[in-house]
Design an enzyme around this catalytic site. Sequence first.
Site: not given
Ligand code: NAP
Length: 244
Positions: A11, A14, A62-63, A141, A154, A156, A158, A187
């Site tokens: 991931g 982005r 796709n992981v 998370s 989600y 569960a 995490k 975030i």
């Molecule tokens: P995001 O902006 O939605 O970006 C998600 C990234 O994961 C993208 O690069 C996406 O690829 C990739 N992805 C999604 N499904 C995938 C799959 N099956 N195989 C490979 N790549 C995949 O998310 P984010 O907010 O940066 O979050 C990143 C991590 O932090 C996640 O694990 C999320 O649960 C965790 N997190 C986020 C927050 C928050 O507030 N943002 C808080 C706690 C934890 P594409 O661009 O190709 O779709």
Amino acid sequence: MLKGKTAVVTGGSRGIGKAICLKFAENGADIAFLYAGNTAAAEETLKELESLGVKAKAYQCNVSDADAAAEVLREITKDFGGIQILVNNAGITKDKLVPMMKAADFDAVIDTNLKGTFYMIKGVYPLFLKQKSGKIINISSVSGLNGNAGQANYSASKAGVVGLTKSVAKELASRGICCNAIAPGFIATDMTETFTGNDALKDAIPMKRFGTPEDVAKLALFLASDESDYITGEVIRIDGGMAM
Ligand code: NAP
């Protein structure tokens, strides 16, 4: 800080994953990142990484597909000659209260967030054992620590990442391999864009601001570097004090 090392970031195209890729590259690491389907975002990130003068490559993978995860790690090992750091960051949400949550939505979130993390760890495990070193960083998370209404799937997934992190840390500690988790709060990324205009949510955070992907990247850098060599099995919250 990371010169001569190759980091795999899932991931990485982005949000938080992209910030981690850039932070690692600024510190000298070569970067192999995975993305799901947004090729335009991946190409943009790749350009930014290359402009930092490191080797970088994007892999569409796709992981949640066990075979694809194993194959991409074989490909990356061939392309880069080795892997020293793995960041399991790819994640999705499919939020609904339990009565409205479809079984398929529960499965999809577990498949990507938890099983995807397991498949990637399984792939690097023999490599890291052989080299008697390696850093695994899993993005959990605060929802996985405290639970969150509307996020049963989600939370569960995490919470599962926390158990997975500690088990892997125990399996690999004696071999000099560290496995830790980061538990971010809110975030500002695409994932949370519907919440970031919500002042009540912001007010509930002791630091009165949403976190940035860069905030998380700085912690990931510490956990990827030699500076954290005696830390394993740890879950570090980064949430402006939200889950205190
Ligand atoms: P995001 O902006 O939605 O970006 C998600 C990234 O994961 C993208 O690069 C996406 O690829 C990739 N992805 C999604 N499904 C995938 C799959 N099956 N195989 C490979 N790549 C995949 O998310 P984010 O907010 O940066 O979050 C990143 C991590 O932090 C996640 O694990 C999320 O649960 C965790 N997190 C986020 C927050 C928050 O507030 N943002 C808080 C706690 C934890 P594409 O661009 O190709 O779709």
